[in-house]
Design a protein around this motif. Structure first.
Motif, mmCIF file in Angstrom:
data_model
loop_
_atom_site.group_PDB
_atom_site.id
_atom_site.type_symbol
_atom_site.label_atom_id
_atom_site.label_comp_id
_atom_site.label_asym_id
_atom_site.label_seq_id
_atom_site.Cartn_x
_atom_site.Cartn_y
_atom_site.Cartn_z
ATOM 1 N N LEU A 339 29.485 44.639 24.484
ATOM 2 C CA LEU A 339 30.752 44.580 25.200
ATOM 3 C C LEU A 339 30.740 43.427 26.203
ATOM 4 O O LEU A 339 29.798 43.263 26.981
ATOM 5 C CB LEU A 339 31.003 45.902 25.932
ATOM 6 C CG LEU A 339 32.325 46.018 26.693
ATOM 7 C CD1 LEU A 339 33.512 45.896 25.741
ATOM 8 C CD2 LEU A 339 32.383 47.345 27.458
ATOM 9 N N ASP A 340 31.779 42.616 26.171
ATOM 10 C CA ASP A 340 31.922 41.476 27.073
ATOM 11 C C ASP A 340 31.862 41.968 28.530
ATOM 12 O O ASP A 340 32.623 42.847 28.927
ATOM 13 C CB ASP A 340 33.271 40.804 26.796
ATOM 14 C CG ASP A 340 33.441 39.493 27.554
ATOM 15 O OD1 ASP A 340 32.667 39.226 28.480
ATOM 16 O OD2 ASP A 340 34.382 38.740 27.204
ATOM 17 N N ASP A 341 30.967 41.374 29.319
ATOM 18 C CA ASP A 341 30.822 41.798 30.712
ATOM 19 C C ASP A 341 32.101 41.546 31.518
ATOM 20 O O ASP A 341 32.386 42.280 32.473
ATOM 21 C CB ASP A 341 29.646 41.074 31.371
ATOM 22 C CG ASP A 341 28.307 41.701 31.014
ATOM 23 O OD1 ASP A 341 28.305 42.893 30.622
ATOM 24 O OD2 ASP A 341 27.279 41.011 31.101
ATOM 25 N N ASP A 342 32.857 40.531 31.148
ATOM 26 C CA ASP A 342 34.127 40.285 31.841
ATOM 27 C C ASP A 342 35.104 41.434 31.598
ATOM 28 O O ASP A 342 35.829 41.852 32.506
ATOM 29 C CB ASP A 342 34.753 38.970 31.365
ATOM 30 C CG ASP A 342 33.962 37.752 31.807
ATOM 31 O OD1 ASP A 342 33.195 37.866 32.784
ATOM 32 O OD2 ASP A 342 34.107 36.693 31.175
ATOM 33 N N LEU A 343 35.137 41.940 30.379
ATOM 34 C CA LEU A 343 36.008 43.067 30.064
ATOM 35 C C LEU A 343 35.501 44.344 30.747
ATOM 36 O O LEU A 343 36.291 45.152 31.254
ATOM 37 C CB LEU A 343 36.070 43.260 28.547
ATOM 38 C CG LEU A 343 36.962 44.394 28.031
ATOM 39 C CD1 LEU A 343 38.395 44.265 28.555
ATOM 40 C CD2 LEU A 343 36.969 44.416 26.507
ATOM 41 N N ARG A 344 34.196 44.501 30.772
ATOM 42 C CA ARG A 344 33.590 45.659 31.438
ATOM 43 C C ARG A 344 33.989 45.685 32.927
ATOM 44 O O ARG A 344 34.374 46.724 33.460
ATOM 45 C CB ARG A 344 32.065 45.578 31.294
ATOM 46 C CG ARG A 344 31.331 46.902 31.387
ATOM 47 C CD ARG A 344 29.827 46.675 31.400
ATOM 48 N NE ARG A 344 29.331 45.972 30.247
ATOM 49 C CZ ARG A 344 28.792 46.538 29.170
ATOM 50 N NH1 ARG A 344 28.706 47.858 29.113
ATOM 51 N NH2 ARG A 344 28.345 45.805 28.181
ATOM 52 N N TRP A 345 33.911 44.526 33.567
ATOM 53 C CA TRP A 345 34.229 44.423 34.985
ATOM 54 C C TRP A 345 35.725 44.642 35.239
ATOM 55 O O TRP A 345 36.120 45.309 36.198
ATOM 56 C CB TRP A 345 33.778 43.075 35.506
ATOM 57 C CG TRP A 345 34.218 42.691 36.897
ATOM 58 C CD1 TRP A 345 34.802 41.519 37.265
ATOM 59 C CD2 TRP A 345 34.080 43.447 38.104
ATOM 60 N NE1 TRP A 345 35.054 41.497 38.608
ATOM 61 C CE2 TRP A 345 34.611 42.682 39.158
ATOM 62 C CE3 TRP A 345 33.570 44.712 38.395
ATOM 63 C CZ2 TRP A 345 34.661 43.120 40.474
ATOM 64 C CZ3 TRP A 345 33.617 45.163 39.702
ATOM 65 C CH2 TRP A 345 34.144 44.390 40.729
ATOM 66 N N LEU A 346 36.569 44.102 34.365
ATOM 67 C CA LEU A 346 38.006 44.281 34.529
ATOM 68 C C LEU A 346 38.384 45.761 34.410
ATOM 69 O O LEU A 346 39.183 46.285 35.205
ATOM 70 C CB LEU A 346 38.768 43.453 33.496
ATOM 71 C CG LEU A 346 40.296 43.561 33.527
ATOM 72 C CD1 LEU A 346 40.850 43.220 34.915
ATOM 73 C CD2 LEU A 346 40.918 42.655 32.467
ATOM 74 N N LEU A 347 37.810 46.449 33.443
ATOM 75 C CA LEU A 347 38.108 47.878 33.290
ATOM 76 C C LEU A 347 37.549 48.690 34.455
ATOM 77 O O LEU A 347 38.157 49.677 34.891
ATOM 78 C CB LEU A 347 37.548 48.393 31.961
ATOM 79 C CG LEU A 347 38.334 47.961 30.724
ATOM 80 C CD1 LEU A 347 37.593 48.348 29.450
ATOM 81 C CD2 LEU A 347 39.723 48.583 30.727
ATOM 82 N N ALA A 348 36.402 48.273 34.984
ATOM 83 C CA ALA A 348 35.857 48.959 36.159
ATOM 84 C C ALA A 348 36.851 48.875 37.314
ATOM 85 O O ALA A 348 37.046 49.847 38.060
ATOM 86 C CB ALA A 348 34.518 48.343 36.555
ATOM 87 N N ARG A 349 37.517 47.733 37.464
ATOM 88 C CA ARG A 349 38.514 47.585 38.526
ATOM 89 C C ARG A 349 39.789 48.365 38.216
ATOM 90 O O ARG A 349 40.424 48.917 39.124
ATOM 91 C CB ARG A 349 38.830 46.107 38.743
ATOM 92 C CG ARG A 349 37.712 45.373 39.492
ATOM 93 C CD ARG A 349 38.070 43.925 39.736
ATOM 94 N NE ARG A 349 37.983 43.145 38.519
ATOM 95 C CZ ARG A 349 38.836 42.206 38.152
ATOM 96 N NH1 ARG A 349 39.895 41.954 38.898
ATOM 97 N NH2 ARG A 349 38.653 41.533 37.048
ATOM 98 N N CYS A 350 40.178 48.419 36.943
ATOM 99 C CA CYS A 350 41.365 49.205 36.580
ATOM 100 C C CYS A 350 41.160 50.682 36.857
ATOM 101 O O CYS A 350 42.118 51.412 37.152
ATOM 102 C CB CYS A 350 41.698 49.004 35.099
ATOM 103 S SG CYS A 350 42.347 47.358 34.693
#
Length: 461
Positions: A339-350
């Motif tokens: 899983l792309d870490d950028d996507l992981r981080w964005l979902l963590a913020r969502c």
């Protein structure tokens, strides 16, 4: 992609046993009788139309039934067109269908929201008592514009061709048909094949979901028959509206087709929101945030390959408290190594607990647009890059979307909380309602509703 071919419907057995009389009631009290009455009525109705053919029942639920019709004149044409026709089977179902007609009319023109093609809600009229109308061909010409024919996608022309006037007495809704299945089916297929979605496909899906939220925040209200447009923030600015879908889950997002003229969908098919029967405008300014939370749950469902993902556990990730624990190192993140870490981080913020840590709708659109535009196969680690090429994504889509088996179990069984429950303390209360809804959907899925995957054009609760 497989060619579009007409469907013949031989699976429904319409017995010769007469239906009980309705009397003064609008609907039979027994849903199965009302469903049968409407199906017979629609089958007979389209047998009499010149240009459109009844094809099959897509499915029926506690509130409505939907059928598929196809254009007779393009039966073996590559541009063969199908439409979905929805009718309610109960009085509450009529209320919801009218609500859906209202909102889809206001949202018309949004590329990532199912398109309303036509609708009708006439008072009760005996079609036999109506004076004969002029021939269909003559009605296809615009009055006052001699020689100018109405375009094939003009709602007035579709209304005429389908003879919706002949269905007077009940609301009827006609929608575009999206042929490539729901998110729920994709989740089931990835589980069956023990695979994960490529990151570029995940980002593209996230962009579809985000654009649909933008379309709900800024309704286009375009004239019928015009080309749909990508949802963007208006140049003149202004505060977003507060429309909440309230029924957004894996069964209510459907894949359409690819579009060679679209930069975003030349490779990956478009995904659209459907079923706005429970849509509601919040009076508290919480609509966009509620919808962002909903689409974040959808992304978590696709990543974790479960229709009811776990978002009940909290953890600290990069100094913020979040409920995205399932995909983070503090939880089961090791299960999703690619899983792309950028996507992981964005979902963590969502999924952040603190409102201030969550992205706004405009910030979310900017980040996801940038990822779709800039991320290529070369963006990812060497061992992972072959799974992110255009060719690999095409193969994935061919096997798990276009060639996917018909879904057996309905996912469209989320029970929506009453409207007054959405009027409590703003976002935290809404988060609790979303979690409750997903838990109810999980319970409903265990009942094994047997439905065609296309049955998600109507509600089943």
């Amino acid at each position: 992609m497989p060619p579009k071919q007409p469907i013949d419907d031989d699976e429904h057995d319409y017995t010769n046993e007469p239906l009980p009389a309705l009397g003064n009631a609008r609907h039979h009290r027994a849903n199965e009788l009302e469903i049968r009455r409407i199906e017979i009525e629609l089958r007979d109705h389209f047998a009499k139309t010149r240009l459109w053919k009844y094809e099959k029942v897509l499915g029926s639920g506690f509130f409505g039934t939907a059928i598929l019709v196809g254009n007779k004149t393009r039966r073996f044409n590559s541009n063969y067109r199908r439409l979905v026709v929805k009718r309610a089977i109960t009085d509450p179902g009529e209320t919801e269908l009218r609500n859906e007609i209202n909102w889809l009319t206001r949202l018309r023109g949004a590329e990532h929201i199912v398109a309303i093609v036509a609708s009708r809600d006439d008072a009760a009229v005996d079609p036999a008592a109506v004076a004969p109308r002029e021939p269909l061909f003559a009605r296809l010409f615009r009055s006052g514009n001699s020689g100018q024919v109405r375009k094939s996608r003009d709602p007035r022309r579709i209304d005429d061709e389908l003879n919706l006037r002949g269905l007077a007495g009940y609301p009827v809704l006609v929608l575009e048909y999206l042929e490539n299945g729901t998110f729920a089916r994709l989740i089931d297929r990835t589980t069956q094949h023990q695979t994960h979605l490529p990151n570029r496909l995940l980002w593209s899906i996230f962009l579809c979901l985000t654009r649909a939220c933008v379309g709900m925040a800024y309704p286009m209200n375009r004239e019928g028959g015009r080309r749909n447009l990508p949802e963007v923030f208006p140049a003149e600015g202004g505060p977003p509206g507060d429309l909440m879908h309230r029924y957004l889950h894996a069964g209510n997002v459907v894949f359409g087709d690819v579009d060679s003229t679209s930069q975003e969908h030349a490779l990956i098919p478009i995904a659209k929101f459907i079923d706005f029967g429970a849509a509601f405008e919040s009076p508290e300014g919480t609509g966009p945030g509620f919808n962002i939370y909903d689409i974040s749950i959808l992304m978590l469902a696709i990543i974790t390959k479960t229709r009811t993902p776990n978002f009940n556990e909290q953890c600290i990730y990069r100094d913020i408290w979040t409920e995205a624990t399932e995909i983070l190192p503090e939880g089961n993140g090791a299960n999703y190594p690619n899983l792309d870490d950028d996507l992981r981080w964005l979902l963590a913020r969502c999924f952040a607990i603190d409102d201030q840590d969550r992205p706004t709708l405009q910030q979310l659109l900017t980040e996801v647009e940038n990822a779709v535009r800039t991320k290529t196969a070369g963006t990812f680690p060497f061992a992972q890059a072959p799974l992110e090429t255009d060719a690999a994504i095409k193969t994935f889509l061919q096997n798990l979307v276009y060639n996917a088996d018909v879904e057996a179990n309905g996912a469209n069984a989320l029970e929506v909380a009453p409207q007054d429950e959405h009027m409590g303390p703003p976002f935290r209360r809404l988060r609790q309602l979303v979690r409750r809804g997903w838990n109810r959907m999980e319970e409903s899925l265990t009942q094994g509703l047997q439905l065609d995957q296309s049955a998600h054009y109507f509600r089943l609760d």
